[in-house]
Design an enzyme around this catalytic site. Structure first.
Site, PDB file in Angstrom:
ATOM      1  N   GLY A 204       4.535  34.666 116.289  1.00 16.01           N
ATOM      2  CA  GLY A 204       3.244  35.176 116.000  1.00 16.01           C
ATOM      3  C   GLY A 204       2.272  34.893 116.911  1.00 16.01           C
ATOM      4  O   GLY A 204       1.084  35.405 116.595  1.00 16.01           O
ATOM      5  N   SER A 254       8.098  40.667 115.830  1.00 14.77           N
ATOM      6  CA  SER A 254       8.675  39.536 116.240  1.00 14.77           C
ATOM      7  C   SER A 254       9.817  39.673 116.951  1.00 14.77           C
ATOM      8  O   SER A 254      10.867  40.345 116.605  1.00 14.77           O
ATOM      9  CB  SER A 254       8.790  38.564 115.063  1.00 14.77           C
ATOM     10  OG  SER A 254       9.551  37.410 115.439  1.00 14.77           O
ATOM     11  N   SER A 255       9.924  39.260 118.373  1.00 12.90           N
ATOM     12  CA  SER A 255      11.119  39.171 119.026  1.00 12.90           C
ATOM     13  C   SER A 255      12.063  38.402 118.446  1.00 12.90           C
ATOM     14  O   SER A 255      11.989  37.083 118.266  1.00 12.90           O
ATOM     15  CB  SER A 255      10.780  38.939 120.505  1.00 12.90           C
ATOM     16  OG  SER A 255       9.801  39.943 121.078  1.00 12.90           O
TER      17      SER A 255
END
Length: 564
Positions: A204, A254-255
């Site tokens: 984040g 989010s990756s």
């Protein structure tokens, strides 16, 4: 520990929450007239006042930060009167609330996520990009016209003194250093021109967006004539985000994988290609997304498109609304799982498919495999009276078999049986229910990983085309590493362990690299200094516990795995 019941004082930290360590004005916690800052812990309290607990094991009182009336004056944190934790947090807070999310700390850029679309420093992103690119070209001209000039002095000199720190300044520095260092003019007289940028931070923190901005600058900086490569490099982001990103409790995008992007240039600094390597795809999310979190974006996009803009998907792939699939609805909580914009996002993903070189046939195969995985997620495996696995005939097995283009009986046998040799004969052993469920999960995770890998492989063919034809044309590169930050959940799995292990290794490398750079700089400038005066928290004990010889965590895991 000494505990005080007092009103919560004004805190100097940027962000704070229950049980977080905070810096508080010393005179508000002690009976002494001491001016400074003490570290304490804030505990929630239903009534007023709140509970403040001093950490007496670290009761060092640090100097109070001097008030900065204009935070824009402090662009680089090394210029603070007191370079300590509360001082850094306070100036970051002041800059943040002044609309300045970027701050420098020597050669490091600190970015605070604004959690909103931002008109950076009063300009559009494109105007800001052009401004930084223009100064980058001026830097290169200055270096070319002054062969004896230090590249470091040019990059950090008068041309940038009037500019606030920015993510584009990091990309610009890497590009200028890459071109100038070919002549051995860079830091420490290095002749290698390749550069690397490490994007690190908590989940984040904005790593994905920062990486996209870096790639945008580096793709346009050279003014290349290969517009299709520039377009493919730019469009690779939404494609990888669709297949590799998810909504978590801390981040809507989010990756869930790490990537290393290598931007490739010829001898004149012109963009001629790129290459993407991916790491640590969180494939377990396919079958077990954490509570109140989503599965991968593309799965919701596909289902939402089927019931809105692409109704043919319902017939072709047997798709329906997301709530019809266990993988997409099993962890739904408080309405956080589904989003109205998924169908619209799917249109952007289709555009990225085309820009990145995937044919209609390839796209159809990928979507078919994803749909098969969703149907496999609906397969119910039960146990007979002896505990052996049996597949519920009313579930998604038939639809999955059709999409995978295999016989239904063959697919059932793969899930419930294991074949082994007994002399010249092949015998089949029926799995117990728990084992069959593990096989089903493994098949789903493998399917998704294969599709993701195929997407990356095809993408590389599109953006690496010139390099494949003439690899000798690549004279220099800029690499960008974007990987998970440290993670700690209520329930941590193998993925969290590996992610944190990688971050520990990166932290060690980062510390050693920056320390060696400073040592070389001091030697070149004739600075007399004592290495013992540098106080940094090394993580060697942690790495030894994880990977050291003897009874380290990794060696124990390997030993136990061999016994299974």
């Amino acid at each position: 520990d000494a505990t005080f019941a007092k009103s919560v004082p004004e805190l100097v930290s940027l962000l704070h929450g229950p049980n977080a360590m905070e810096w508080v004005a010393a005179e508000k916690l002690t009976d002494e007239s001491t001016s400074g800052l003490l570290k304490c812990k804030i505990f929630p309290n239903k009534g007023s006042p709140a509970i403040i607990q001093l950490d007496v094991t670290k009761h060092e009182i640090l100097p109070r930060i001097e008030l900065v009336q204009n935070p824009t004056q402090i662009q680089d944190l090394v210029h603070l009167p007191h370079l300590n934790e509360p001082s850094v947090l306070e100036i970051l807070r002041k800059r943040y609330y002044s609309g300045l999310i970027y701050s420098a700390c020597g050669g490091i850029l600190v970015a605070v996520n604004p959690w909103k679309e931002l008109q950076t420093y009063g300009k559009s992103a494109e105007e800001t990009l052009q401004q930084y690119m223009k100064i980058g070209q001026a830097m290169l001209s200055q270096i070319e016209n002054n062969p004896g000039a230090s590249v470091d002095d040019v990059v950090n000199g008068k041309l940038t003194s009037a500019q606030q720190p920015h993510i584009f300044s990091v990309a610009r520095s890497a590009y200028v250093q890459m071109l100038a260092n070919r002549n051995g003019q860079g830091r420490d007289g290095l002749s290698a021109s390749n550069q690397s940028i490490l994007v690190s931070g908590d989940s984040g923190a904005g790593k994905t967006e920062s990486t996209k901005l870096l790639m945008r600058y580096l793709a346009q900086a050279s003014g290349t004539t290969h517009s299709h490569i520039e377009n493919a490099v730019t469009e690779s982001n939404p494609l990888l985000e669709a297949f590799g990103n998810s909504m978590t409790r801390r981040n809507d995008n989010s990756s869930r994988f790490g990537k290393f992007v290598e931007i490739q240039y010829d001898g004149h600094g012109k963009l001629i290609g790129a290459k993407i390597e991916t790491y640590l795809l969180e494939s377990s999310r396919c079958v077990a997304p954490p509570e109140a979190e989503r599965n991968f974006h593309i799965l919701y996009q596909l289902c939402s498109a089927a019931i809105t803009t692409f109704p043919s998907f319902m017939a072709s792939y047997g798709l329906a609304a997301p709530e019809h699939f266990v993988m997409l609805s099993g962890q739904q909580s408080n309405g956080t799982v589904f989003r109205n914009e998924d169908a619209q996002a799917f249109n952007a993903t289709l555009g990225a498919f085309k820009a990145c070189g995937l044919t209609e046939e390839s796209k159809e195969a990928c979507l078919r495999m994803l749909a098969a995985m969703l149907h496999l997620g609906n397969v119910q495996i039960q146990a007979d009276s002896e505990g052996n696995a049996i597949v519920n005939q009313q579930t998604g097995l038939s639809a999955a078999a059709i999409l995978l283009q295999v016989e239904e009986d063959s697919l059932r046998n793969v899930l419930t049986q294991r074949g082994f040799k007994a002399g010249a004969d092949t015998l089949n052993l029926t799995h117990q229910r728990e084992k069959a469920c593990d096989v089903l999960d493994a098949l789903c995770k493998s399917l998704y990983s294969k599709v993701f890998g195929y997407i990356v492989q095809t993408l590389n063919k599109a953006i690496d085309a010139n390099v494949s034809a003439a690899p000798q044309a690549v004279q220099s590169t800029v690499g960008i590493l974007d990987i998970y930050g440290f993670e700690q959940f209520e329930s941590n799995h193998w993925e969290q362990f590996v992610i944190n292990y990688v971050n520990e290794k990166l932290q060690s490398l980062f510390n050693a690299h920056n320390f060696s750079i400073e040592v070389a700089l001091y030697a070149r400038e004739g600075v007399n200094w004592d290495a013992s005066t540098i106080n940094s928290e090394a993580n060697e004990p942690t790495l030894l516990a994880l990977e050291g010889k003897g009874a380290s965590v990794l060696s124990i895991i390997e030993e136990q795995s061999n016994l299974v």
